[in-house]
Design an enzyme around this catalytic site. Structure first.
Site, PDB file in Angstrom:
ATOM      1  N   TYR A  34       0.827  -1.204   0.000  1.00 32.78           N
ATOM      2  CA  TYR A  34       0.000   0.000   0.000  1.00 32.78           C
ATOM      3  C   TYR A  34       0.858   1.250   0.000  1.00 32.78           C
ATOM      4  O   TYR A  34       2.071   1.200   0.190  1.00 32.78           O
ATOM      5  CB  TYR A  34      -0.971  -0.009   1.186  1.00 32.78           C
ATOM      6  CG  TYR A  34      -0.361   0.339   2.530  1.00 32.78           C
ATOM      7  CD1 TYR A  34       0.460  -0.557   3.194  1.00 32.78           C
ATOM      8  CD2 TYR A  34      -0.600   1.574   3.135  1.00 32.78           C
ATOM      9  CE1 TYR A  34       1.020  -0.233   4.431  1.00 32.78           C
ATOM     10  CE2 TYR A  34      -0.051   1.904   4.372  1.00 32.78           C
ATOM     11  CZ  TYR A  34       0.762   0.998   5.014  1.00 32.78           C
ATOM     12  OH  TYR A  34       1.316   1.311   6.226  1.00 32.78           O
ATOM     13  N   LYS A 148       6.338  -1.861   2.100  1.00 37.90           N
ATOM     14  CA  LYS A 148       5.144  -1.222   2.669  1.00 37.90           C
ATOM     15  C   LYS A 148       3.976  -2.185   2.482  1.00 37.90           C
ATOM     16  O   LYS A 148       3.141  -2.041   1.592  1.00 37.90           O
ATOM     17  CB  LYS A 148       4.890   0.152   2.023  1.00 37.90           C
ATOM     18  CG  LYS A 148       3.987   1.028   2.903  1.00 37.90           C
ATOM     19  CD  LYS A 148       4.088   2.470   2.521  1.00 37.90           C
ATOM     20  CE  LYS A 148       3.077   3.344   3.239  1.00 37.90           C
ATOM     21  NZ  LYS A 148       3.247   3.442   4.681  1.00 37.90           N
ATOM     22  N   GLU A 180      12.436   2.604  13.955  1.00 42.83           N
ATOM     23  CA  GLU A 180      11.472   3.649  13.596  1.00 42.83           C
ATOM     24  C   GLU A 180      10.354   3.599  14.625  1.00 42.83           C
ATOM     25  O   GLU A 180      10.542   3.041  15.703  1.00 42.83           O
ATOM     26  CB  GLU A 180      10.971   3.420  12.161  1.00 42.83           C
ATOM     27  CG  GLU A 180      10.343   2.058  11.948  1.00 42.83           C
ATOM     28  CD  GLU A 180       9.835   1.827  10.531  1.00 42.83           C
ATOM     29  OE1 GLU A 180       9.712   2.773   9.749  1.00 42.83           O
ATOM     30  OE2 GLU A 180       9.536   0.659  10.224  1.00 42.83           O
ATOM     31  N   LEU A 204      10.890   1.397   7.208  1.00 43.42           N
ATOM     32  CA  LEU A 204      10.294   1.826   5.950  1.00 43.42           C
ATOM     33  C   LEU A 204      10.994   3.118   5.545  1.00 43.42           C
ATOM     34  O   LEU A 204      11.129   4.025   6.369  1.00 43.42           O
ATOM     35  CB  LEU A 204       8.799   2.094   6.123  1.00 43.42           C
ATOM     36  CG  LEU A 204       8.148   2.530   4.818  1.00 43.42           C
ATOM     37  CD1 LEU A 204       7.908   1.321   3.922  1.00 43.42           C
ATOM     38  CD2 LEU A 204       6.844   3.244   5.075  1.00 43.42           C
TER      39      LEU A 204
HETATM   40  N1  PDD Z   1       2.751   5.247   7.531  1.00 41.54           N
HETATM   41  N2  PDD Z   1       7.425   3.906   8.956  1.00 41.54           N
HETATM   42  C1  PDD Z   1       6.261   3.233   8.992  1.00 41.54           C
HETATM   43  C2  PDD Z   1       6.233   1.893   9.644  1.00 41.54           C
HETATM   44  C3  PDD Z   1       5.105   3.794   8.431  1.00 41.54           C
HETATM   45  O1  PDD Z   1       3.950   3.116   8.442  1.00 41.54           O
HETATM   46  C4  PDD Z   1       5.181   5.097   7.850  1.00 41.54           C
HETATM   47  C5  PDD Z   1       3.988   5.756   7.221  1.00 41.54           C
HETATM   48  C6  PDD Z   1       6.411   5.756   7.839  1.00 41.54           C
HETATM   49  C7  PDD Z   1       6.588   7.114   7.200  1.00 41.54           C
HETATM   50  O2  PDD Z   1       6.539   7.041   5.790  1.00 41.54           O
HETATM   51  P1  PDD Z   1       6.035   8.258   4.904  1.00 41.54           P
HETATM   52  O3  PDD Z   1       6.849   9.432   5.285  1.00 41.54           O
HETATM   53  O4  PDD Z   1       6.295   7.813   3.518  1.00 41.54           O
HETATM   54  O5  PDD Z   1       4.568   8.459   5.207  1.00 41.54           O
HETATM   55  C8  PDD Z   1       7.516   5.124   8.391  1.00 41.54           C
HETATM   56  C9  PDD Z   1       1.577   5.665   6.808  1.00 41.54           C
HETATM   57  C10 PDD Z   1       1.310   7.133   6.841  1.00 41.54           C
HETATM   58  C11 PDD Z   1       0.401   4.810   7.235  1.00 41.54           C
HETATM   59  O6  PDD Z   1       0.613   3.604   7.328  1.00 41.54           O
HETATM   60  O7  PDD Z   1      -0.696   5.323   7.426  1.00 41.54           O
END
Ligand code: PDD
Length: 290
Positions: A34, A148, A180, A204
């Site tokens: 996703y 992801k 993270e 991620l």
């Molecule tokens: N989540 N790490 C994890 C485990 C995440 O699920 C996310 C983002 C990030 C940050 O990635 P980005 O900057 O590309 O949003 C890091 C999204 C927002 C979610 O699952 O809703």
């Protein structure tokens, strides 16, 4: 109230009219990937980077991408024409619907594509001003956190630890090092220098994380990507969370103890301002994609 319009396999229809097979491998196995892309007034933030990451996730799990980047961007624009204002666009692609449940990946399945948009809930001015609380936990997730994937049980259980403690995020440590948080990347600041965890299979690679590296260079901040020991996080002057929905947010308590002076620090304020400037330029640009 009528249900919002969503996208399902090329069709736009009300969310409550979408029917997904119980045999869909996304439902049965969490076999899917996703993206979440923020859209500010119809302009997608870093769309191409998000679709590049979607491609990498698909490559990692051997799933053929049903669309080119331009097709994806076109489909998102079509969806957003039903959703004015700032939106969070959720895109999910699963392996599709096989005739029976079998762990072995069948050949020739047609991937299931689902997209929805919901109002983008960025942090409130109060959260930005005061910062947020976090708790910490051992990173008990799998070894492929760079994908992801919709298989998010580890992240969900990690996030629940902070929800139960009334906190915003759960910061994770693997073998004594920062990885993270359950749905965000994490940065630390010591003596004015910003550090981020390495971009390996334990995190991620956030699109916001990459944007922050650019903004740090632009703002002439000292910035390093390197392994960050747990002790360094616990003695940091500042800790930040980043994600597509949180933007950049200061952590002011970790496990009930104040971070630095217990208020968002000066380097955070600088980075937050750089981020808001970047967004303002995006909103002012005529192109719908940045
Ligand atoms: N989540 N790490 C994890 C485990 C995440 O699920 C996310 C983002 C990030 C940050 O990635 P980005 O900057 O590309 O949003 C890091 C999204 C927002 C979610 O699952 O809703």
């Amino acid at each position: 109230m009528t249900a919002p319009i969503a996208h399902f396999n090329g069709e736009l229809l009300p969310l409550d009219q979408i029917r997904i097979s119980p045999l869909d491998r996304g439902f049965i196995f969490g076999d899917g990937v996703y993206e979440v892309i923020p859209a500010y007034g119809g302009s997608l933030l870093r769309a191409r980077e998000h679709f590049r990451r979607l491609q990498r996730s698909m490559d990692e799990i051997g799933l053929a991408n049903p669309h080119t980047v331009d097709e994806w961007i076109g489909e998102v624009a079509r969806l957003l024409s039903h959703h004015p204002g700032n939106q969070s666009v959720y895109i999910q692609v699963t392996r599709g619907v096989p005739p029976k449940r079998d762990h072995v990946i069948p050949r020739g399945l047609i991937p299931t594509v689902f997209m929805m948009a919901s109002p983008l809930a960025t942090p409130s001015p109060e959260m930005v001003e005061k910062g947020v609380a976090c708790v910490s936990a051992r990173d008990f997730r799998w070894e492929k956190c760079h994908i992801k994937s919709t298989s998010l049980l580890g992240n969900v259980l990690a996030r629940q630890l902070s929800a139960d403690a009334g906190a915003t995020e759960t910061i994770l440590f693997r073998d004594g090092f920062l990885t993270e948080a359950s749905a965000s990347n994490v940065f630390v600041v010591k003596d004015g220098a910003v550090a981020a965890a390495p971009q390996d299979n334990h995190i991620l690679l956030g699109i916001t994380y990459e944007l922050l590296a650019e903004l740090a260079a632009q703002g002439k901040l000292r910035y390093a990507v390197r392994p960050i020991p747990e002790s360094e996080v616990r003695s940091a002057d500042e800790i930040w969370l980043t994600s597509s929905t949180k933007e950049v947010l200061a952590v002011t308590t970790l496990d009930g103890k104040p971070v630095g002076g217990g208020a968002p620090g000066p380097v955070f304020r600088r980075m937050h301002a750089l981020f808001q400037d970047y967004k303002a330029k995006l909103a002012a640009a005529p192109a719908a994609v940045a």
